[in-house]
Design a protein around this motif. Structure first.
Motif, mmCIF file in Angstrom:
data_model
loop_
_atom_site.group_PDB
_atom_site.id
_atom_site.type_symbol
_atom_site.label_atom_id
_atom_site.label_comp_id
_atom_site.label_asym_id
_atom_site.label_seq_id
_atom_site.Cartn_x
_atom_site.Cartn_y
_atom_site.Cartn_z
ATOM 1 N N UNK A 12 2.979 13.164 1.228
ATOM 2 C CA UNK A 12 1.875 12.787 0.352
ATOM 3 C C UNK A 12 0.624 12.518 1.186
ATOM 4 N N UNK A 13 -0.505 12.376 0.500
ATOM 5 C CA UNK A 13 -1.761 12.007 1.157
ATOM 6 C C UNK A 13 -2.100 10.568 0.777
ATOM 7 N N UNK A 14 -3.068 9.984 1.498
ATOM 8 C CA UNK A 14 -3.308 8.560 1.349
ATOM 9 C C UNK A 14 -4.797 8.237 1.314
ATOM 10 N N UNK A 71 -2.547 9.555 10.380
ATOM 11 C CA UNK A 71 -1.265 9.930 9.807
ATOM 12 C C UNK A 71 -0.117 9.646 10.770
ATOM 13 N N UNK A 72 -0.406 9.514 12.063
ATOM 14 C CA UNK A 72 0.638 9.145 13.025
ATOM 15 C C UNK A 72 1.145 7.732 12.751
ATOM 16 N N UNK A 85 7.848 0.982 -0.341
ATOM 17 C CA UNK A 85 6.399 1.041 -0.589
ATOM 18 C C UNK A 85 5.579 0.683 0.643
ATOM 19 N N UNK A 86 6.219 0.407 1.775
ATOM 20 C CA UNK A 86 5.499 0.161 3.020
ATOM 21 C C UNK A 86 5.240 1.490 3.723
ATOM 22 N N UNK A 87 4.121 2.112 3.395
ATOM 23 C CA UNK A 87 3.772 3.405 3.977
ATOM 24 C C UNK A 87 3.039 3.249 5.302
ATOM 25 N N UNK A 88 2.347 2.121 5.495
ATOM 26 C CA UNK A 88 1.557 1.878 6.691
ATOM 27 C C UNK A 88 2.151 0.729 7.486
ATOM 28 N N UNK A 89 2.137 0.786 8.803
ATOM 29 C CA UNK A 89 2.638 -0.345 9.596
ATOM 30 C C UNK A 89 1.699 -1.546 9.492
ATOM 31 N N UNK A 136 -11.401 9.234 1.674
ATOM 32 C CA UNK A 136 -12.312 8.096 1.711
ATOM 33 C C UNK A 136 -13.426 8.310 0.699
ATOM 34 N N UNK A 137 -14.218 7.282 0.406
ATOM 35 C CA UNK A 137 -15.378 7.499 -0.464
ATOM 36 C C UNK A 137 -16.287 8.585 0.105
ATOM 37 N N UNK A 138 -16.886 9.378 -0.769
ATOM 38 C CA UNK A 138 -17.782 10.447 -0.317
ATOM 39 C C UNK A 138 -18.923 9.880 0.514
ATOM 40 N N UNK A 139 -19.385 8.681 0.161
ATOM 41 C CA UNK A 139 -20.444 8.041 0.934
ATOM 42 C C UNK A 139 -20.020 7.830 2.375
#
Length: 544
Positions: free
Chosen positions: A29-31, A81-82, A126-130, A418-421
């Motif tokens: 998936x993407x985040x 993503x690493x 649901x812990x996708x990020x360390x 991320x936001x386009x800004x």
């Protein structure tokens, strides 16, 4: 040693498949850019390029949390993503460690399978990020799994080898975060003390303490003297951040799950134990009870000392479930090893923790059954529909919905939107003359934002020194001494480029006082949204 039946073997394979299979989901998936993940990237990056904590940068924690992400940076490169790949590995290790604990306690196969399922659904899936508040518990689980193997081993040499592993990972827990790691040590000492009392092998307790002390010295001694200043054990300029009323308010006013589990654990013990004297000699039963009560107590304290995000402490559900289910199957004479009974129980567990997996299925049901905003009457006129989805009017004009966030072609942000800004702001930043003219990392940059991967994108050399903080949260990651040094550098126009994140709702998340100096001594040439949700912070770009 009893042989494993074919059904038990299948359950073991199913447990491992659940642990590994659900852990692998994030790879597909993407985040969106995650709040505070910049700190994970920065620490992992600095370790991966050979910088030494407390000599090249300082932080109030140990560096145990960044070890695994740094290894994954070395293998896969310093991409955001690493970090996700590192968390996949961490989730697999945590699930296997929990399963090992249950095996050492000889939890019945059916109950063990359900408990592993609860652990994965309630804590790791649901812990996708360390994040250090989770990694500290993972190291504790690995340490506990080794400790229980040492306690129940019949081979003294092998027992001490397991104990060395327990001491190592329990110290890594402390070297990841002081609160969880300190409680992990106390829990290990409590379990060992009981076992020594029953077996009369008090030398085991001394061996564990000695191993722990040696490991601590080997880690800490090379990091002195900077370690003594940076590592927070309540010494100035740090504070313990502990208040008795914080604990009483949270535990007595909330903590309903923890208190409910404690009541059920007490009822199970009262109903299941016929002779307390005889039970006290049953090491596995007593250690299971002590471990469960200890984990519940740790969770009650952890929710106060590590209060963000609010679900840091939910590792207790699986331990409480395993203990209560073990007693209930005996008291109610249930056989969860039978296929039909286990299937029914599995369905109940999936229903209990449906909140962790339904959000993925819910995306499809929302498309199949879209909510109506207006409805036509018999005359063809449209009536406004007010329901639970739209009864509140969102007046926040600054918010940028995640559905409108975009990707960038920059390698460190692969698969991250991320936001386009933010993306447009980064592109403009890369076109600044000061960035284009100074190549090969010669540009001097102070990056006080959540976009730490810009160190690779621009690129620039990270600033180092024993008094340089890893992150800039005033009163947490840096202090007045460091603030004064940054002020002096800004006044002397030391930096070619300064990126400052202004987050007015966060208490000195990036020091407000430095922004005042920037306004006086540098020229602001751009501003764009910070990559956080809600989008309530901006990044300001300053040049000489």
């Amino acid at each position: 040693m009893p042989t494993m039946s074919l059904k038990q073997s299948r359950l073991s394979i199913a447990e491992i498949c659940i642990i590994i299979g659900l852990a692998l989901v994030p790879l597909f998936v993407t985040f969106p850019y995650r709040v505070n993940i910049f700190l994970s990237w920065e620490g992992a990056y600095r370790l991966s390029i050979g910088e030494i904590p407390y000599k090249d940068f300082g932080m109030p924690l140990g560096y145990g949390y960044w070890i695994i992400p740094a290894i994954f940076f070395k293998i896969f490169g310093p991409q955001m993503i690493s970090l996700v790949k590192a968390q996949v590995f961490i989730n697999i290790i945590s699930g296997l460690a929990f399963r090992s604990i249950l095996k050492s306690l000889q939890v019945r196969p059916g109950v063990r399978f359900l408990s592993v399922l609860v652990f994965v659904l309630s804590y790791s899936f649901f812990n996708f990020w360390p994040w250090y508040n989770q990694t500290v518990i993972v190291y504790e689980l690995v340490g506990l799994s080794f400790l229980l193997k040492a306690i129940f081993s019949d081979n003294r040499k092998r027992s001490y080898a397991w104990m060395a592993g327990a001491a190592f990972f329990t110290f890594l827990s402390l070297f990841t975060k002081q609160d969880g790691g300190g409680m992990a040590l106390m829990l290990c000492l409590g379990l060992l003390a009981y076992n020594c009392l029953v077996t009369r092998r008090w030398v085991d307790l001394l061996v564990f303490v000695g191993m722990y002390a040696v490991i601590a010295i080997l880690f800490i001694a090379p990091l002195m003297p900077g370690f003594a200043y940076w590592f927070n054990h309540g010494q100035p300029p740090h504070s313990s951040r502990l208040a008795v009323n914080d604990f009483t308010d949270e535990i007595m006013g909330n903590s309903n799950w923890i208190k409910g589990y404690l009541v059920l654990v007490g009822l199970c013990l009262a109903a299941g134990i016929k002779s307390w004297n005889a039970w006290f000699r049953q090491r596995r039963d007593v250690l299971f009870a002590l471990l469960t009560i200890g984990i519940l107590g740790e969770a009650a304290i952890f929710q106060v000392t590590s209060y963000t995000p609010p679900d840091n402490n939910i590792f207790f559900h699986s331990f409480a479930f395993a203990f209560i289910a073990t007693y209930l199957v005996d008291l109610l004479q249930l056989n969860l090893d039978r296929t039909k009974a286990l299937a029914g129980a599995t369905a109940l567990v999936l229903f209990w923790w449906s909140g962790t997996w339904w959000k993925y299925i819910g995306r499809f049901t929302d498309r199949l059954f879209p909510a109506q905003e207006v409805v036509a009457d018999k005359n063809g006129e449209h009536e406004n529909v007010v329901n639970r989805r739209n009864f509140m009017v969102n007046t926040d004009t600054t918010d940028v919905p995640v559905s409108t966030w975009v990707f960038t072609d920059l390698a460190p942000f692969k698969k991250i939107y991320m936001p386009a800004s933010t993306v447009n702001g980064i592109n403009r930043l890369l076109q600044l003359p000061v960035v284009k003219e100074k190549k090969n990392g010669d540009i001097k940059v102070l990056n006080m934002t959540e976009l730490t991967p810009l160190a690779v994108v621009i690129p620039y050399r990270t600033e180092t020194g024993p008094d340089f903080p890893l992150w800039y949260h005033l009163g947490v990651g840096m202090f007045n001494r460091q603030l004064a040094a940054f002020k002096e550098k800004v006044q002397n126009k030391h930096y070619d480029l300064i990126l400052y994140e202004y987050a007015p709702t966060l208490n000195n998340f990036f020091p407000f006082a430095l922004r005042e100096e920037l306004k006086k001594n540098y020229q602001q040439v751009d501003t764009f949204l910070a990559p956080r949700r809600p989008t309530n912070a901006i990044i300001e770009v300053y040049v000489k």
